[in-house]
Design an enzyme around this catalytic site. Sequence first.
Site, mmCIF file in Angstrom:
data_model
loop_
_atom_site.group_PDB
_atom_site.id
_atom_site.type_symbol
_atom_site.label_atom_id
_atom_site.label_comp_id
_atom_site.label_asym_id
_atom_site.label_seq_id
_atom_site.Cartn_x
_atom_site.Cartn_y
_atom_site.Cartn_z
ATOM 1 N N ASN A 1 -0.382 -7.137 -0.275
ATOM 2 C CA ASN A 1 -1.676 -7.412 -0.918
ATOM 3 C C ASN A 1 -1.527 -8.336 -2.130
ATOM 4 O O ASN A 1 -0.545 -8.231 -2.867
ATOM 5 C CB ASN A 1 -2.316 -6.098 -1.380
ATOM 6 C CG ASN A 1 -2.627 -5.175 -0.210
ATOM 7 O OD1 ASN A 1 -3.003 -5.636 0.866
ATOM 8 N ND2 ASN A 1 -2.444 -3.880 -0.417
ATOM 9 N N GLU B 1 -5.733 -10.509 -7.879
ATOM 10 C CA GLU B 1 -6.991 -9.757 -8.044
ATOM 11 C C GLU B 1 -7.153 -9.333 -9.507
ATOM 12 O O GLU B 1 -8.241 -9.364 -10.068
ATOM 13 C CB GLU B 1 -7.015 -8.554 -7.096
ATOM 14 C CG GLU B 1 -7.178 -8.998 -5.641
ATOM 15 C CD GLU B 1 -6.866 -7.915 -4.620
ATOM 16 O OE1 GLU B 1 -6.500 -6.785 -5.023
ATOM 17 O OE2 GLU B 1 -6.978 -8.203 -3.413
ATOM 18 N N SER C 1 0.849 -1.183 0.000
ATOM 19 C CA SER C 1 0.000 0.000 0.000
ATOM 20 C C SER C 1 0.890 1.241 0.000
ATOM 21 O O SER C 1 1.975 1.235 0.575
ATOM 22 C CB SER C 1 -0.878 -0.023 1.256
ATOM 23 O OG SER C 1 -1.332 1.275 1.544
#
Length: 514
Positions: free
Chosen positions: A313, A318, A305
């Site tokens: 992450n 994703e 982040s």
Amino acid sequence: MTEESAHDRPTPGTAMTDGGEQSNGLRSSSELCSDGGEGVVRRDRFSGGPARSFLSSLSADRRIFEADLEVDRAHVLMLAEQGIIEDDIAGRILTALDAIEVDNHDSLPDGEDVHEAIETAVIERVGDDGGKMHTARSRNDEVATCIRYRLREDVLSAVETTLALREALVAVAEANTETIMPGYTHLQPAQPITVAHWACSYEGAVRRDTARLLEAYARINESPLGGAAFAGTTFDIDRERVAELLGFDGVVENSMDASSSRDFLLETTQALSTHATTVSGLAEDVIIFANRGFVDLADDYSSTSSIMPQKKNPDTLELVRAVAGDAAGSVQGLTTTLKGLPRAYNRDLQRATTHAWETVDAVCKASEVAAGAIATAEWDEEALAAEAGAGFSTATGVADLLAANGLPFRTAHELVAIAAERGGDYDAVDAAARDVLGDPLDSVVDPAAVEAALDPVESVASRDSQGGPAPEAVAPQLESARGALSDDEGTLEEASDALETAREALRAEVNGYV
Ligand code: ARG
């Protein structure tokens, strides 16, 4: 007429009209070549206005530049072999095509598409005789052939990507036949399995994705060339010869079907979309497993982040998940474009093609990233084992045990459901037995067998039915996975070799002319 010298006078039958046309209705050849560098007359007449860039597919056609040159070469060779054009003209055109290839797509003259631009470039080099290249064909069969020619390579790359993913999944499975993990339904702990069993479940699905792509490949691999605009040609062409020179398995027989059908694009895009959907589920699983601390993604496949320094992450996965949405969108776009198109060629088809290119690129990349993430992730055996029995996930095995000892399965199910509400350990099952049967548990079944059924490792070991998670049941799954993988690798190699052989043979034929 007294001023006119003999050599200015038009020859009989070719009198110039003031529109620059000959009396036979054709523009003079000098005019075709001396139109201020704007290209052939056809273009001046029909597509020079404000809609020019809207019409043009030239930049998107970069993808089929090499394909178009190969298609041109095969066509010209066939025309010469059939005596439709002279050998020396064929040689000059083939020489020009080589030069155009060296100059590459960026140097092409302006054109409505790559086919027109290459033809213009040939005429610029060869003179009017370069215009013989387009004898007995149309851009309609030409573009269909170029798309199929290029798509073959792309689909073989996609097949290769699925094989790499299968390899990664099989490797994870082979390393984890004893690694117990929780299996889920409705995202709730359901029954313990192994990481190998989970990985093999995706290997099986990706194996079918490979098969769908190979099936699509077989239908792509037919030559439409010679269909011409859609109604064939008066020339004595040899379509089979062109197909052979381009490494196609055969021809799309009906000339109207050849020039206007794009079901091969739809089938391929659907197969890719199905694969993307498979991979999106895999990505989602790994995202969830990472979230639960079962698996640690390599840094290469993670992101952080910009504000929260502690974050790691699963962004790559994703994005993999999201590509399935893009691919489904392409199937939708392509279907909508093709739906209700009348025979024969319509320019809508120009926009159909880009859906396939975008999908094949995005899905290959997504599949490749998923394979990399899987291959480099580390499974936390302890965390997995600790959660494998969570939520009384061994309940089904306990019910099976009671049923194997004579209880109707429905009664056993009811008994174990009551035990689940009481904590799901031996004492809970015993108390439920007393309630439901009026007898202690040990009157029905050996307590040691119940303890074993309650243990996730024993539970997995006992589910050894065909295709089940027990290590002995996973072993044949791995064997068939390895077998199928090597079969499909063989098929891929054969298909790639056939294309390479055709390319070399075409080159050798061209060398006989240049
Ligand atoms: N660029 C076109 C396509 O991609 C091929 C041209 C055929 N054009 C035509 N007006 N018949 O489909």
